[in-house]
Design a protein around this motif. Structure first.
Motif, PDB file in Angstrom:
ATOM      1  N   LEU A 215       0.816  -1.251  -0.067  1.00  6.36           N
ATOM      2  CA  LEU A 215       0.109   0.047   0.181  1.00  6.36           C
ATOM      3  C   LEU A 215       0.736   1.365   0.188  1.00  6.36           C
ATOM      4  O   LEU A 215       0.523   2.081  -0.766  1.00  6.36           O
ATOM      5  CB  LEU A 215      -0.685   0.032   1.239  1.00  6.36           C
ATOM      6  CG  LEU A 215      -1.855   0.974   1.406  1.00  6.36           C
ATOM      7  CD1 LEU A 215      -3.026   0.982   0.229  1.00  6.36           C
ATOM      8  CD2 LEU A 215      -2.448   1.494   2.640  1.00  6.36           C
ATOM      9  N   ALA A 216       1.941   1.313   0.788  1.00  5.25           N
ATOM     10  CA  ALA A 216       2.793   2.364   1.096  1.00  5.25           C
ATOM     11  C   ALA A 216       3.402   2.707  -0.422  1.00  5.25           C
ATOM     12  O   ALA A 216       3.590   3.861  -0.884  1.00  5.25           O
ATOM     13  CB  ALA A 216       3.815   2.224   1.970  1.00  5.25           C
ATOM     14  N   VAL A 217       3.924   1.718  -0.991  1.00  3.15           N
ATOM     15  CA  VAL A 217       4.750   1.391  -2.234  1.00  3.15           C
ATOM     16  C   VAL A 217       3.789   2.106  -3.199  1.00  3.15           C
ATOM     17  O   VAL A 217       4.058   3.085  -4.148  1.00  3.15           O
ATOM     18  CB  VAL A 217       5.507   0.362  -2.659  1.00  3.15           C
ATOM     19  CG1 VAL A 217       6.067   0.334  -3.886  1.00  3.15           C
ATOM     20  CG2 VAL A 217       6.587   0.156  -1.847  1.00  3.15           C
ATOM     21  N   MET A 218       2.644   1.614  -3.230  1.00  4.19           N
ATOM     22  CA  MET A 218       1.556   2.092  -4.221  1.00  4.19           C
ATOM     23  C   MET A 218       1.200   3.430  -4.062  1.00  4.19           C
ATOM     24  O   MET A 218       1.274   4.316  -5.131  1.00  4.19           O
ATOM     25  CB  MET A 218       0.301   1.311  -4.024  1.00  4.19           C
ATOM     26  CG  MET A 218      -0.931   1.646  -4.903  1.00  4.19           C
ATOM     27  SD  MET A 218      -2.364   0.930  -4.477  1.00  4.19           S
ATOM     28  CE  MET A 218      -2.819   1.663  -2.970  1.00  4.19           C
ATOM     29  N   PHE A 219       0.920   4.128  -2.956  1.00  5.77           N
ATOM     30  CA  PHE A 219       0.955   5.598  -2.521  1.00  5.77           C
ATOM     31  C   PHE A 219       1.992   6.044  -3.342  1.00  5.77           C
ATOM     32  O   PHE A 219       1.769   7.446  -3.808  1.00  5.77           O
ATOM     33  CB  PHE A 219       0.797   5.623  -1.038  1.00  5.77           C
ATOM     34  CG  PHE A 219       0.059   6.964  -0.763  1.00  5.77           C
ATOM     35  CD1 PHE A 219      -0.961   7.375  -1.266  1.00  5.77           C
ATOM     36  CD2 PHE A 219       0.952   7.787  -0.252  1.00  5.77           C
ATOM     37  CE1 PHE A 219      -1.445   8.421  -0.780  1.00  5.77           C
ATOM     38  CE2 PHE A 219       0.585   9.151   0.155  1.00  5.77           C
ATOM     39  CZ  PHE A 219      -0.682   9.730   0.005  1.00  5.77           C
ATOM     40  N   HIS A 220       3.211   5.771  -2.887  1.00  5.71           N
ATOM     41  CA  HIS A 220       4.309   6.585  -3.401  1.00  5.71           C
ATOM     42  C   HIS A 220       4.556   6.305  -5.084  1.00  5.71           C
ATOM     43  O   HIS A 220       4.692   7.392  -5.652  1.00  5.71           O
ATOM     44  CB  HIS A 220       5.557   5.713  -2.917  1.00  5.71           C
ATOM     45  CG  HIS A 220       6.944   6.073  -3.561  1.00  5.71           C
ATOM     46  ND1 HIS A 220       7.700   7.539  -3.151  1.00  5.71           N
ATOM     47  CD2 HIS A 220       7.908   5.478  -4.663  1.00  5.71           C
ATOM     48  CE1 HIS A 220       8.681   7.452  -3.830  1.00  5.71           C
ATOM     49  NE2 HIS A 220       8.724   6.566  -4.641  1.00  5.71           N
ATOM     50  N   LEU A 221       3.955   5.310  -5.568  1.00  2.10           N
ATOM     51  CA  LEU A 221       4.159   5.147  -7.162  1.00  2.10           C
ATOM     52  C   LEU A 221       3.263   6.060  -7.762  1.00  2.10           C
ATOM     53  O   LEU A 221       3.144   6.534  -8.698  1.00  2.10           O
ATOM     54  CB  LEU A 221       3.919   3.578  -7.596  1.00  2.10           C
ATOM     55  CG  LEU A 221       3.547   3.412  -9.057  1.00  2.10           C
ATOM     56  CD1 LEU A 221       4.824   3.571  -9.680  1.00  2.10           C
ATOM     57  CD2 LEU A 221       3.287   1.813  -9.343  1.00  2.10           C
TER      58      LEU A 221
END
Length: 521
Positions: A215-221
């Protein structure tokens, strides 16, 4: 590629063409989805002799399309459903540019509105592109998020969203589920359903089963790591017409032999190279790219007793698939109201997750709609619960809620796809996930279920691992690789990463029963 902060990952250096080696290496790519097509392209462009084999009778993998027929005999198109081609999918777009340099076969969807169970709407049109102002503007104009909610956020718990560091974020958050993480942040429940849940379910899993690191990496991406924005493109016609038929022609012109309807049963290491076994025979090659889906990869490795180490084989066997999803495509006798968006995400309206009005952008559907005066509507249910019939009925009822004019429309024809073959990005999976490189020199993996330590997801993860798999084999023979691009691998507040890590470590002191703030289940 408008984002100046995007990261360039240089290609391994080497010879420009395998013809300089005296004998061209022979490679079989197993799997004709995005990952396999990217790998085959990367190898063929350096003069490697490539054979691409695909179990199905078509290319594209989970983005494939095929002909179908309505009850009246009309020929139509079917697929596994809508896919969004985001602007930060640099490596996927690099593949598509091989046959469409200006990407004219992609058309923009000018907004991506969301609606929740209370009828509140959100959207992404007009947001600033530059982080963090894009995320801040989205939150503050959202009907489910206000200044008071912003002040109530637990800033310390929320830091991992802005301090992403790939792959270290996985060590920090991969054992936490996304739902628990958002509660710790004190994210407003309504906003959680309208924004984060819509995106987490697009990974084919409910938030309680999805890794908070993903989820965090998705938010970053999509937000804090990229200035490309959340507005995306879609193919202007069916997937075969717009994407894969042209790419197949491109590969054919470079000597790639494409064979569909071929099931690989095993890979046997030889003193020099490998013997690839299929249901119809075997062939000897110098290298293998295994770009099959999760079930296919597990089956091939299980049928290859001499391949890899016990630990690696166990990691492949442990790969999991997400809960099933349903795609239901309806050909309606009446049009959808003109003001409806081409794509709508829904939150808090199970089992419906999104609605696509295909005749707004897909040429094949648009021709049918013009000829009949009707419309073509597609419904998605991710992480579906219940039988296909129950889910299909529930989706239709929800469609009538959000687009009431469809309730009286006669259904001319309908087609459905019930599948359960997408990788699951569950708790603690990242560390166990097999990488592109394997313990066997000359055998590499590719696919969206394969680990790669870069901020990529979904179709872009498939394309990135495909190019990377090609680069690994090219480097083995001293051939030049292909440069890749990603959003930044570190978030805006990445300097705080060490603070977070120390905090998490200190909370794991011996004898403590308190779960760490950013870890634990």
């Amino acid at each position: 590629m408008r984002d100046r902060r995007r990261v360039r990952h240089p290609a391994p250096p080497g010879l420009a063409d395998a013809g300089a080696l005296g004998r061209r290496p022979r490679v079989t790519v197993v799997g004709g989805g995005i990952a396999g097509l990217a790998a085959a392209t990367g190898l063929a462009e350096r003069g490697v002799a490539v054979e691409l084999v695909e179990r199905d009778d078509r290319l594209g993998g989970r983005v494939a399309g095929w002909p179908a027929w309505l009850p009246d005999g009309t020929a139509v198109a079917m697929s596994r459903g809508f896919h969004a081609f985001f602007r930060q999918y640099y490596n996927l777009r690099m593949l598509l540019r091989r046959t469409d340099p200006e990407l004219r076969r992609l058309v923009p969807v000018d907004d991506y509105p969301l609606v929740d169970a209370e009828g509140r709407w959100d959207g992404f049109r007009g947001l600033p592109r530059t982080p963090p102002w894009n995320a801040l503007a989205f939150a503050l104009r959202s009907p489910t998020f206000g200044w008071r909610d912003l002040l109530r956020l637990d800033a310390r718990a929320a830091l991992p969203l802005a301090a992403v560091r790939v792959p270290e974020t996985y060590a920090l958050l991969d054992e936490v589920d996304a739902e628990t993480f958002l509660r710790r942040i004190n994210f407003p429940p309504a906003a959680r359903h309208l924004a984060f849940e819509v995106f987490s379910r697009s990974f084919f899993a409910p938030p309680r089963e999805m890794s908070a690191a993903e989820l965090a990496v998705m938010f970053h991406l999509y937000f804090l790591g990229s200035a490309e924005g959340l507005v995306f493109d879609v193919p202007a016609d069916t997937f075969p017409v717009a994407l894969w038929d042209p790419l197949a022609g491109y590969l054919d012109a470079r000597g790639v032999r494409i064979r569909t309807g071929v099931t690989v049963t095993g890979v046997e290491p030889l003193p020099a190279g490998f013997r690839l076994h299929t249901r119809s025979g075997s062939s000897d090659v110098d290298g293998v790219v295994l770009a099959a889906d999760v079930a296919g990869l597990r089956r091939i490795v299980a049928g290859s007793p001499g391949l890899g180490t016990p630990e690696w084989r166990a990691a492949v066997a442990d790969l999991r698939t997400a809960p099933p999803f349903l795609v239901r495509r309806l050909w309606l006798a009446d049009p959808v109201a003109a003001g409806r968006p081409a794509f709508l995400g829904t939150g808090g309206r199970p089992p419906l997750d999104n609605v696509s009005v295909l005749d707004r952008f897909e040429a094949s559907a648009a021709r049918w709609a013009r000829r009949t005066g009707g419309s073509v509507v597609e419904l998605h249910a991710y992480a579906a619960q219940g039988s296909p019939e129950e889910v299909a009925g529930g989706m239709l009822r929800r469609l009538h809620e959000v687009y009431p004019e469809t309730a009286g429309a006669r259904v001319v024809g309908e087609l459905s796809e019930w599948r359960a073959d997408c990788p699951l990005f569950g708790l603690g999976d990242f560390a166990r996930r097999p990488r592109v490189r394997t313990p066997v020199d000359g055998v590499v993996l590719a696919g969206d279920g394969v680990r790669v330590d870069l901020p990529v997801a979904l179709m872009e993860r498939a394309a990135t691992t495909g190019w990377h798999a090609a680069n690994c084999l090219l480097a083995r023979w001293g051939l030049a690789g292909h440069t890749l691009h990603t959003v930044p691998t570190r978030g805006l507040l990445e300097p705080l990463h060490r603070l977070l890590t120390r905090s998490a470590t200190s909370r794991r002191r011996p004898g403590s029963t308190q779960p760490p703030l950013h870890g634990g289940r």
